[in-house]
Design a protein around this motif. Structure first.
Motif, mmCIF file in Angstrom:
data_model
loop_
_atom_site.group_PDB
_atom_site.id
_atom_site.type_symbol
_atom_site.label_atom_id
_atom_site.label_comp_id
_atom_site.label_asym_id
_atom_site.label_seq_id
_atom_site.Cartn_x
_atom_site.Cartn_y
_atom_site.Cartn_z
ATOM 1 N N LYS A 1 15.287 48.177 42.013
ATOM 2 C CA LYS A 1 14.526 47.997 43.248
ATOM 3 C C LYS A 1 13.352 47.087 42.928
ATOM 4 O O LYS A 1 12.543 47.385 42.060
ATOM 5 C CB LYS A 1 14.028 49.347 43.768
ATOM 6 C CG LYS A 1 13.158 49.230 45.002
ATOM 7 C CD LYS A 1 12.642 50.577 45.455
ATOM 8 C CE LYS A 1 11.739 50.371 46.667
ATOM 9 N NZ LYS A 1 11.332 51.627 47.256
ATOM 10 N N LEU B 1 16.815 44.927 46.654
ATOM 11 C CA LEU B 1 17.526 45.205 45.410
ATOM 12 C C LEU B 1 17.812 43.905 44.678
ATOM 13 O O LEU B 1 18.136 42.887 45.292
ATOM 14 C CB LEU B 1 18.828 45.947 45.698
ATOM 15 C CG LEU B 1 18.672 47.280 46.424
ATOM 16 C CD1 LEU B 1 20.036 47.920 46.639
ATOM 17 C CD2 LEU B 1 17.734 48.220 45.699
ATOM 18 N N ASP C 1 15.047 49.823 50.575
ATOM 19 C CA ASP C 1 16.304 49.878 49.833
ATOM 20 C C ASP C 1 16.003 50.426 48.445
ATOM 21 O O ASP C 1 15.123 49.912 47.756
ATOM 22 C CB ASP C 1 16.929 48.488 49.729
ATOM 23 C CG ASP C 1 17.295 47.907 51.088
ATOM 24 O OD1 ASP C 1 17.256 48.658 52.090
ATOM 25 O OD2 ASP C 1 17.613 46.712 51.145
ATOM 26 N N SER C 2 16.700 51.472 48.032
ATOM 27 C CA SER C 2 16.330 52.162 46.800
ATOM 28 C C SER C 2 17.532 52.850 46.164
ATOM 29 O O SER C 2 18.608 52.925 46.747
ATOM 30 C CB SER C 2 15.255 53.210 47.120
ATOM 31 O OG SER C 2 14.730 53.763 45.947
ATOM 32 N N PHE D 1 23.657 52.238 47.336
ATOM 33 C CA PHE D 1 22.216 52.477 47.383
ATOM 34 C C PHE D 1 21.871 53.248 48.642
ATOM 35 O O PHE D 1 22.707 53.445 49.521
ATOM 36 C CB PHE D 1 21.429 51.159 47.299
ATOM 37 C CG PHE D 1 21.611 50.234 48.475
ATOM 38 C CD1 PHE D 1 20.674 50.186 49.503
ATOM 39 C CD2 PHE D 1 22.706 49.380 48.546
ATOM 40 C CE1 PHE D 1 20.838 49.317 50.570
ATOM 41 C CE2 PHE D 1 22.881 48.515 49.609
ATOM 42 C CZ PHE D 1 21.935 48.483 50.629
#
Length: 156
Positions: free
Chosen positions: A16, A25, A44-45, A58
């Protein structure tokens, strides 16, 4: 800058980005010579490379809800896999790449669910004892709860 790294079998690293790397990402090799942008979402993680390195699963929070997504390792083919109003996150791939496991608090209890990389066959795998929140009792002010956690799937 980056956080939440995941090392693939072939030396790829997905993470990330934040700070001067920008949100979203990123995918790179062990030498960090080339960094490819996969997504640009600030939320986004928890990226996880598929065993063959061709896809990344993700979690992302869009429209106020956390869901599971997959994207190809070149940034194409983004697909949302879950749409449940509960929190879905922390994806991990099965060792053979045929399934993705994730945690969710559906039905008011944290559990581990599974589905295919195409988004079908979703089912509960097992209940969790307690929450997936990861809050450290002595440092709650600095904890981001379940967003700091990760699950993994290994061969027995």
């Amino acid at each position: 800058n980056g956080e939440y790294p995941f090392w693939g079998r072939d030396g790829q690293i997905v993470f990330k980005g934040w700070g001067n790397t920008a949100p979203g990402l990123r995918l790179t090799g062990a030498d960090f010579a080339d960094i490819t942008s996969l997504t640009s979402g600030v939320n986004d993680s928890a990226p996880a490379l598929s065993p063959n390195g061709r896809q990344v699963a993700f979690m992302a929070q869009n429209e106020g809800n956390w869901d599971i997504y997959v994207i190809n390792n070149d940034g194409s083919g983004l697909k949302q896999l879950t749409t449940n109003p509960a929190r879905d996150g922390l994806p991990t791939w099965s060792p053979d790449g045929r399934a993705i496991a994730f945690v969710s608090d559906r039905d008011g209890q944290w559990a581990i669910y599974g589905l295919t990389p195409g988004g079908s066959g979703e089912q509960k795998l097992l209940d969790m004892v307690g929450a997936a929140d990861g809050i450290v009792f002595y440092d709650q002010a600095n904890s981001r709860g379940w967003l700091e956690e990760r699950i993994s799937w290994a061969n027995p």
